[in-house]
Write an enzyme that holds these catalytic residues in place. Structure first.
Site, short mmCIF file in Angstrom:
data_model
loop_
_atom_site.label_atom_id
_atom_site.label_comp_id
_atom_site.label_asym_id
_atom_site.label_seq_id
_atom_site.Cartn_x
_atom_site.Cartn_y
_atom_site.Cartn_z
N ASP A 1 36.83 44.96 32.48
CA ASP A 1 38.17 44.94 32.20
C ASP A 1 38.42 45.36 30.86
O ASP A 1 37.73 44.75 29.85
CB ASP A 1 38.72 43.63 32.74
CG ASP A 1 40.29 43.70 32.81
OD1 ASP A 1 40.93 44.05 33.78
OD2 ASP A 1 40.89 43.44 31.42
N HIS B 1 45.74 38.76 31.70
CA HIS B 1 45.93 40.00 30.78
C HIS B 1 45.11 39.77 29.77
O HIS B 1 45.32 40.44 28.59
CB HIS B 1 47.47 40.11 30.40
CG HIS B 1 48.24 40.68 31.51
ND1 HIS B 1 48.18 42.02 32.29
CD2 HIS B 1 49.07 40.10 32.21
CE1 HIS B 1 48.99 42.03 33.28
NE2 HIS B 1 49.56 40.88 33.31
N ASP C 1 40.13 38.18 33.26
CA ASP C 1 40.48 39.23 34.12
C ASP C 1 39.17 39.69 35.01
O ASP C 1 39.19 39.91 35.96
CB ASP C 1 41.25 40.27 33.82
CG ASP C 1 42.69 39.97 33.64
OD1 ASP C 1 43.20 38.74 33.40
OD2 ASP C 1 43.63 40.98 33.05
N GLU D 1 41.80 45.74 27.89
CA GLU D 1 43.00 45.57 27.32
C GLU D 1 43.27 46.64 26.32
O GLU D 1 42.36 46.99 25.64
CB GLU D 1 43.41 44.34 26.70
CG GLU D 1 43.33 43.03 27.80
CD GLU D 1 44.09 43.23 28.96
OE1 GLU D 1 45.16 43.98 28.98
OE2 GLU D 1 43.63 42.82 29.99
#
Length: 579
Positions: free
Chosen positions: A24, A165, A170, A26
């Site tokens: 994952d 987030h 996540d 960001e």
């Protein structure tokens, strides 16, 4: 015929033996081309056990927008001392070597990782990829989950870690979601990695059940209709090969949600074979505008197009209207939206002193003192016919100048707007300068479009030939901007004249309609112009003069196409609303 016993290798890799790396990211935004990675989290699992984890903030060298900070909690100060992308990406690739990548909305994460590898001149390994969004769409119903967001699936499967987030949290939640989905796959008899990858992209049962609708569909160019049991048209499309295109709706290649829903409702497919791909495209436009099928989105409402009109009054003004009529007035357009039309109007006003107000203005009202003035008069932006400063003849000079700018010579508008852009830039008012630039681009696009359409619509007849794929020629007969006939000259033809004569004789009779400026829709004429702009096109017959003004907006097409376009706002990688 002898049967052949399959080997153990044919069974594929059992899911219990596959090593997954759930990743994952960001990021600073939604585009890998212009945004960077701010955090990466990865969990390596096999057989339900966690083998290792990787999690770190990343300094991508880009500013983090405030709304991203609100969404993720990652600030500029947090990534200031983090390792750079050049260190983190190779570390992740080594961590994931020989594994299967898993992500929720995998194209997002893999897109950023591939872009980072490209910037570092690092080859991207050919990882097998599983997308938990695709798996969720196949094994979970709408009654179970209203959507496929990670937060929704985490709540449904009761994950130990709730997504927040942040990359590692996540990724941990996605691990539990993955195993919950794999457990569902077991009920479908899916036990290997190869079966899981194929199952995620497989056609739905509704698609498989409707495969027979493609039986009997001919090959070649044409238009196809999907109809329901009552005969109502659900969807209209066109293709250069009807049989191949219609069959694709019943395969795994068709992943659009609305189209899959439409296929489930459809009960029959009808087709209209056409001579050329151009004819098929034009017929599709006309039929969509006529029937307005509920599953078509584009070209359904050509009547909603907007135009900028120089009105026919004692003291004309620039007005945004819905019809382009043959009333002797000057028009530019069409525009897809009112803001675009108003941008073009503001650019034109920069070079003219036409009145801005909508009040009914006549010489009698002015003489009687019933007209009112506005602040633009004091600013020198209006000829002020309301105050009697300009009589009908004097104001007519401004009208003639505006008409010339709209239909013949765009240079005064360009000069006026560029002068203002330079002044604003010199004052460091760059945002205001950008607004002026966008207004000028909107005006030039609309004026150039109108000039092209008017030039084509003025021709009584135009016969055009374009090289075909098989060595022959495609013929098109255009009358007053409307496609009147289409045909094909085969490659073995020794004389082209008889084919041209036959196509012209069989073409539809088109006459200018009273009150209508064009005999065809703008979308149809633009389709014809794109087709005629392709390499190798030959003009066989031109009845009339086909030209655009030397000083018109077409001369600035390269500048128009390179004009700035506002990027789409970041809407959240998993459908989250922007903050």
């Amino acid at each position: 015929m002898r049967s052949v016993q399959g080997s153990l290798d044919d069974l594929g890799t059992p899911l219990s033996e596959v090593t997954f790396v759930v990743v994952d990211l960001e990021t600073t935004g939604g585009s890998p081309a212009s945004c960077g990675i701010t955090e990466i989290g990865a969990v390596k699992v096999r057989g339900g056990e966690i083998i290792g984890e990787l999690g770190t903030l990343v300094d991508c060298g880009l500013a983090i927008p405030p709304h991203i900070t609100v969404l993720t909690g990652i600030t500029q100060a947090m990534v200031a001392g983090a390792p750079p992308v050049a260190e983190v990406v190779p570390t992740f690739l080594e961590f994931a070597r020989g594994c299967v990548l898993v992500a929720h909305n995998a194209p997002f994460d893999t897109g950023f990782l591939k872009a980072a590898c490209a910037r570092l001149n690092h080859p991207w390994p050919a990882f097998p990829v599983l997308d938990t969004v695709d798996l969720a769409r196949r094994v979970l119903t709408r009654e179970e989950v209203p959507n496929r967001k990670l937060e929704t699936l985490a709540r449904f499967f009761g994950t130990a870690v709730r997504p927040n987030h942040r990359a590692l949290a996540d990724a941990r939640a996605t691990v539990d979601v993955l195993y919950g989905l794999l457990e569902r796959l077991g009920s479908y008899g899916v036990t290997s990695l190869e079966e899981a990858k194929g199952f995620a992209r497989a056609p739905t049962p509704q698609q498989q059940a409707k495969r027979h609708l493609a039986d009997g569909v001919p090959s070649g160019p044409g238009v196809y209709f999907f109809e329901d049991g009552r005969g109502d048209i659900l969807y209209i499309g066109k293709s250069g090969d009807l049989r191949t295109r219609v069959r694709s709706y019943f395969t795994a290649g068709e992943t659009r949600k609305r189209v899959r829903e439409m296929v489930g409702i459809a009960e029959r497919v009808r087709t209209i074979p056409c001579a050329t791909g151009l004819e098929a495209e034009i017929r599709e436009l006309r039929l969509i505008a006529e029937h307005k099928p509920r599953y078509n989105r584009r070209s359904k409402f050509p009547e909603r197009a907007l135009w900028l009109k120089l009105t026919d009054e004692a003291f004309p003004r620039l007005s945004v209207v819905r019809e382009c009529r043959d009333d002797g007035c000057a028009y530019i357009g069409p525009f897809a939206s009112r803001p675009a039309a108003e941008e073009a109007r503001e650019a034109l006003r920069e070079a003219t002193v036409l009145r801005h107000c909508d009040q009914p203005l006549t010489p009698r009202r002015v003489a009687e003192g019933k007209a009112y003035s506005c602040a633009l008069v004091e600013l020198g932006r209006c000829g002020a016919p309301c105050e009697g400063r300009e009589d009908t003849e004097g104001y007519a000079r401004h009208v003639r100048a505006a008409r010339t700018m709209m239909s013949e010579n765009a240079e005064p508008v360009v000069e006026a707007v560029r002068t203002r852009i330079e002044r604003l830039s010199a004052e460091l008012r760059y945002e205001e300068a950008a607004v002026q630039r966008d207004r000028l681009a909107a005006f030039l696009r609309a004026a150039g479009r109108a000039q092209r359409l008017d030039a084509l619509a003025a021709l009584a007849q135009l016969v055009v030939a374009r090289p075909g794929f098989d060595g022959g020629w495609e013929l098109a007969v255009v009358r007053y901007g409307r496609l009147a006939g289409a045909s094909v000259i085969p490659a073995h033809a020794t004389a082209y004249g008889p084919y041209v004569e036959a196509c012209t004789a069989a073409a539809q009779t088109v006459l200018p309609e009273p009150g209508r400026r064009h005999a065809a829709s703008p979308a149809e004429m633009e389709c014809l112009l794109r087709w005629m702009d392709s390499p190798g096109v030959r003009l066989v017959l031109v009845d009339g003069t086909w030209s655009c003004p030397a000083g018109g907006a077409e001369g600035l097409r390269e500048w128009i196409e390179g004009a700035y376009q506002e990027p789409k706002p970041y809407a959240g990688r998993r459908g989250d609303a922007p903050v």
